[in-house]
Design a protein around this motif. Sequence first.
Motif, PDB file in Angstrom:
ATOM      1  N   ARG A   8      -1.605  12.039 108.340  1.00  0.00           N
ATOM      2  CA  ARG A   8      -1.373  12.276 107.336  1.00  0.00           C
ATOM      3  C   ARG A   8       0.415  11.343 107.463  1.00  0.00           C
ATOM      4  NH1 ARG A   8       2.692  16.206 104.797  1.00  0.00           N
ATOM      5  NH2 ARG A   8       1.477  17.359 103.113  1.00  0.00           N
ATOM      6  N   TYR A  58      -2.295  21.097 110.612  1.00  0.00           N
ATOM      7  CA  TYR A  58      -3.364  20.431 109.688  1.00  0.00           C
ATOM      8  C   TYR A  58      -4.406  20.221 109.638  1.00  0.00           C
ATOM      9  CZ  TYR A  58      -2.542  20.282 104.534  1.00  0.00           C
ATOM     10  OH  TYR A  58      -2.403  20.471 102.996  1.00  0.00           O
ATOM     11  N   ASP A 113       0.452  15.086 100.412  1.00  0.00           N
ATOM     12  CA  ASP A 113      -1.266  15.671 101.103  1.00  0.00           C
ATOM     13  C   ASP A 113      -1.762  14.086  99.822  1.00  0.00           C
ATOM     14  OD1 ASP A 113      -1.264  17.984 102.595  1.00  0.00           O
ATOM     15  OD2 ASP A 113      -1.410  18.870 101.097  1.00  0.00           O
ATOM     16  N   ARG A 158       5.167  18.788 102.452  1.00  0.00           N
ATOM     17  CA  ARG A 158       5.152  18.661 103.642  1.00  0.00           C
ATOM     18  C   ARG A 158       4.333  19.574 103.991  1.00  0.00           C
ATOM     19  NH1 ARG A 158       9.293  21.315 100.653  1.00  0.00           N
ATOM     20  NH2 ARG A 158       8.706  23.028 101.820  1.00  0.00           N
ATOM     21  N   GLN A 159       4.075  19.453 105.382  1.00  0.00           N
ATOM     22  CA  GLN A 159       2.665  19.605 105.837  1.00  0.00           C
ATOM     23  C   GLN A 159       2.950  21.198 106.142  1.00  0.00           C
ATOM     24  OE1 GLN A 159       1.669  17.619 109.446  1.00  0.00           O
ATOM     25  NE2 GLN A 159       0.839  19.176 110.549  1.00  0.00           N
TER      26      GLN A 159
END
Length: 607
Positions: A57, A242, A61, A236-237
């Motif tokens: 990542r 994820y 996103d 943000r994650q």
Amino acid sequence: MRLFKPADFMECTNQPDLVTVRYDPNRRQYRLHINESSPELIPNISDYKCTYKEIARARNDSFVWISNSINFEQDSLVPRHIQGIIVECHELSNKSRVLQRDAFALVQHPVDRNDRIDEERSRSHPNVLLLGIDAMSQVNFQRTMPLTAQFVRQPGWYEMLGYNKVGDNTLPNILAILTGRTAKQWKYYCNVKKPGCLDAYTYIWNHYHSAGYLTAYAEDLSSIDTFHYFLHGFMRQPVDYYLRPFLQGIEHVMDKVEHLGSDYCVGRRQSYRYVLDYCLQLVQRFVKETPKPLFGLFWLNSFSHDDFSGAASVDGDFVGYLERYKELGLFDRSIFILLSDHGQRTGPLMDLPSSFLEERLPMLHIYLPPWYRRNHPEVARALELNRRRLSTPYDLHLTLKHLLQLLHPRLSFFEGPHCMGCQSLLHILPENRSCQDATIPVHWCTCELYKQVPVSQRLQDLARLVVYRINKYLIKMNHEKQCYHLNLRKLLLAESRQFFNDQGREVDSPNGLDYYRFKFTTKPNGGLFRATLSTNRDDSYVVIREEFITRLNSYREDSYCVHDRTSKKFCACFKNHALGKKVKVNGFTDLKSTQFWKKNKNDNAQT
């Protein structure tokens, strides 16, 4: 009437694996194993080389970072920080001759956890896992997935037959589960179409994380998943584990095969298998090997989103995963929830007399392990009684909070209730609960009584008023130069709401308004719609809300020129708008709202 013939299960490759990943529990690292005993994969090749690229990542996103190729030898260790890789083996003297390309998501051991404390906590804290199948009604689940339906009839499972959706599509129903907020509340809080809004909400996984749980979220078809279909996703994650960045990466570089209306195969695997395999790794790692409390949401779109019968072909494979989870001990230590967001909203099922219920009653099955039922008999009793009572995603949200409060009786949630009439499914629900009590909008309510009435001139005029409302919405959104002006083609079905007094006699509406449900078609696009409206007796006061007008047939080929969720279900694009034209939506290309970053020798350059 037979609705469909189940299709055969579709494999994505007939080749054996050239490279496999193996987890070394002693070193807590993955190894890359080359299966050199597969000569059919390397015919007439004297030497070959294998490499991998890391997928990670990037800053939010919408960005994925893919590294340069890294060579590896037999049983090489993968660094602990890597969450996903694409591996490729090719002829040493000819890089363009690729023997096999594959991709693996990796569940790495967390570095900031105390294993002893986690193991002690896992003895009292059950894992809580939600596994969702998109667009799966209660009836269609029984119709298309009989093997899985048989699995959830075992002791400890509770089917919520009164589970009623609260919004049209995935987003309002999933956000109701994850945040407890109604659509009006989360729209008032911030504009979900703006970057950063989705990060501002408090999700149920945040509460579990605060209670010492590891958290996970995985969903296939990254371009249309819950938080990215015309949305920006998370800056943000959102959770510890994820899967989205990995799926973005492989969907960008691996070959895809469309089947059942979606990208069914991505590389050598079915899209949904990446999600179920990710869940499998989490179970292996944190249920079987080093116990740690785990909260996870796993969502599948690829075999059910666009084809009501698609689940029939994967039923055996799906229940096979459930059996593997069982073998690893998941159902001994976990509360497991198998659910959906809504039923099919378009397609052949909408032609059935039961289409109203198909669309509004998603499946919900809740499993409690034996020890939990023994320790909390009141919970098991409440679920048993609530099986045939009206319930909603808001109730499921409160249920997930209630599970934490049973572990921590002093725990309180500062944001307060977002739904005053809602309650945990672990408490006994009222037997005579109404949709108004449960905060179910009238258009989605399955409990009100309606009767079919003759199609009169008055009702035809009201149906034309609904179409007028559609046209006014398109004008408000400045789409009159892109979309045809619609007209009523035919009012197919009209139903009027009934009211009864305590003696069971039919009476007039208590507020003086008549309530109608219409099913109608429009021209020139042949759109099929269902609408709910209210009006006084002389039709001088008519209430029509665009969110209570739903499309019942596919509009994929109609609405390619607009990019607002509501406009899409209404618009019939002028034919001079070329189908397939790429249009920027919120800075992204429609249906490809993903930007990739690839490292080169000089810098990280956008590609």
